[in-house]
Design a protein around this motif. Structure first.
Motif, mmCIF file in Angstrom:
data_model
loop_
_atom_site.group_PDB
_atom_site.id
_atom_site.type_symbol
_atom_site.label_atom_id
_atom_site.label_comp_id
_atom_site.label_asym_id
_atom_site.label_seq_id
_atom_site.Cartn_x
_atom_site.Cartn_y
_atom_site.Cartn_z
ATOM 1 N N ILE A 94 0.853 -1.189 0.000
ATOM 2 C CA ILE A 94 0.000 0.000 0.000
ATOM 3 C C ILE A 94 0.888 1.237 0.000
ATOM 4 C CG2 ILE A 94 -1.863 1.244 1.142
ATOM 5 C CD1 ILE A 94 -2.683 -1.320 2.515
ATOM 6 N N THR A 95 0.772 2.066 -1.041
ATOM 7 C CA THR A 95 1.621 3.247 -1.175
ATOM 8 C C THR A 95 0.785 4.524 -1.195
ATOM 9 O OG1 THR A 95 1.581 3.033 -3.589
ATOM 10 C CG2 THR A 95 3.415 1.982 -2.414
ATOM 11 N N LEU A 96 1.425 5.628 -0.816
ATOM 12 C CA LEU A 96 0.771 6.930 -0.796
ATOM 13 C C LEU A 96 1.606 7.947 -1.563
ATOM 14 C CD1 LEU A 96 -1.324 9.025 0.226
ATOM 15 C CD2 LEU A 96 0.081 9.264 2.292
ATOM 16 N N GLU A 97 0.942 8.685 -2.441
ATOM 17 C CA GLU A 97 1.564 9.799 -3.147
ATOM 18 C C GLU A 97 0.734 11.040 -2.865
ATOM 19 O OE1 GLU A 97 2.693 9.045 -7.322
ATOM 20 O OE2 GLU A 97 1.984 6.982 -6.982
ATOM 21 N N ASN A 116 -2.626 1.776 -4.453
ATOM 22 C CA ASN A 116 -1.977 3.085 -4.504
ATOM 23 C C ASN A 116 -2.997 4.180 -4.209
ATOM 24 O OD1 ASN A 116 -1.086 5.549 -6.720
ATOM 25 N ND2 ASN A 116 0.391 4.882 -5.199
ATOM 26 N N VAL A 117 -2.644 5.037 -3.266
ATOM 27 C CA VAL A 117 -3.476 6.193 -2.923
ATOM 28 C C VAL A 117 -2.720 7.430 -3.383
ATOM 29 C CG1 VAL A 117 -4.643 7.460 -1.082
ATOM 30 C CG2 VAL A 117 -4.393 4.972 -0.910
ATOM 31 N N LYS A 118 -3.298 8.164 -4.315
ATOM 32 C CA LYS A 118 -2.592 9.295 -4.926
ATOM 33 C C LYS A 118 -3.474 10.537 -4.930
ATOM 34 C CE LYS A 118 -0.051 10.606 -9.122
ATOM 35 N NZ LYS A 118 0.410 10.137 -10.462
ATOM 36 N N VAL A 127 -8.903 18.824 -5.118
ATOM 37 C CA VAL A 127 -7.874 17.801 -5.013
ATOM 38 C C VAL A 127 -8.573 16.455 -5.207
ATOM 39 C CG1 VAL A 127 -8.072 17.708 -2.486
ATOM 40 C CG2 VAL A 127 -6.049 16.771 -3.602
ATOM 41 N N ASN A 128 -8.033 15.666 -6.111
ATOM 42 C CA ASN A 128 -8.591 14.356 -6.420
ATOM 43 C C ASN A 128 -7.742 13.271 -5.779
ATOM 44 O OD1 ASN A 128 -10.622 15.505 -8.053
ATOM 45 N ND2 ASN A 128 -9.238 15.572 -9.806
ATOM 46 N N VAL A 129 -8.388 12.433 -5.000
ATOM 47 C CA VAL A 129 -7.705 11.315 -4.351
ATOM 48 C C VAL A 129 -8.077 10.036 -5.100
ATOM 49 C CG1 VAL A 129 -7.379 10.003 -2.230
ATOM 50 C CG2 VAL A 129 -7.790 12.477 -2.118
ATOM 51 N N LYS A 130 -7.096 9.470 -5.784
ATOM 52 C CA LYS A 130 -7.324 8.262 -6.566
ATOM 53 C C LYS A 130 -6.848 7.040 -5.785
ATOM 54 C CE LYS A 130 -6.875 10.727 -10.953
ATOM 55 N NZ LYS A 130 -6.163 10.823 -12.248
ATOM 56 N N ILE A 131 -7.724 6.074 -5.629
ATOM 57 C CA ILE A 131 -7.403 4.839 -4.908
ATOM 58 C C ILE A 131 -7.506 3.692 -5.908
ATOM 59 C CG2 ILE A 131 -8.031 3.325 -2.989
ATOM 60 C CD1 ILE A 131 -9.282 5.831 -1.656
#
Length: 222
Positions: A103-106, A142-144, A152-156
């Motif tokens: 699980i990663t965060l950008e 991935n959470v970006k 702000v768009n949070v893409k999961i």
């Protein structure tokens, strides 16, 4: 004479009261464990992290129970988005079990959003939990977060099992689920709670390679 609606409302209040009592017991015992560790100078970061996650989850449960008493139980404040996303990821890790999921965060610093903290975290946990369940054994989530004009768009995204084509157009409908044991309420609740925060949730795509949901939030100046 009480109507069926009155009876259901009374029953909901009683159930909420009883659940809150049990939540309070869990909360108290978490604090007892923490104080016991401190008293004996025991430093166990994994245990401390687990207690923090339990206490945060209990607050989210208590917040949800308030919905049984009010139709507008939304309390928005300004938060740093990156900190919220980190919390959501940490709370979700319990669902990984023995799977090998990265699980990663950008997310860059400085994104501020106005949300109801507990409800927003509940949305994140629900989306990440769904992604974990869609991955059979090994994969990624991935959470970006990306800025687009005043939003702000949070893409999961995840590389788990594709959502069936006949479910895509109605994925947020109440009662719809692809899970044998599911209630079909998770995504429905997520989308409706985000709407109350002037935000939105959409399914961007679901292919054999990747499934991606997107939360769109207005940026705020702190």
């Amino acid at each position: 004479m009480q109507t069926t609606d009155d009876i259901l409302k009374t029953q909901a209040r009683c159930i909420s009261h009883e659940i809150r009592n049990q939540v309070s017991i869990c909360d108290v015992y978490c604090e007892i464990i923490r104080k016991h560790l401190q008293k004996n100078n025991v430093n166990l970061p994994p245990v401390d992290n687990a207690l923090n996650c339990i206490l945060k989850s209990l607050k989210m449960v208590s917040n949800s129970l308030l919905d049984l008493k009010s139709l507008s139980n939304i309390e928005c404040n300004i938060f740093d988005l990156k900190e919220l996303l980190l919390q959501g990821i940490e709370l979700s890790k319990v669902y990984v079990y023995d799977k090998n999921i990265d699980i990663t965060l950008e997310c860059q610093n400085g994104f501020c959003v106005s949300v109801d903290e507990n409800k927003f975290l509940a949305v994140l946990v629900n989306l990440i939990k769904n992604a974990i369940e869609a991955i059979e054994e090994t994969g990624f989530i991935n959470v970006k977060a990306e800025m687009k004009e005043d939003f702000v768009n949070v893409k999961i995204s995840n590389n788990g099992e594709k959502i069936p084509d006949d479910f895509i157009s109605k994925i947020f409908d109440e009662g719809l689920t692809t899970k044998f044991y599911g209630s079909g309420l998770g995504l429905y609740i997520c989308k409706n709670n985000l709407k109350k925060m002037d935000a939105d949730l959409n399914l961007i795509k679901s292919t054999d390679e990747i499934t991606e949901f997107e939360i769109s939030l207005p940026l705020k100046i702190s």
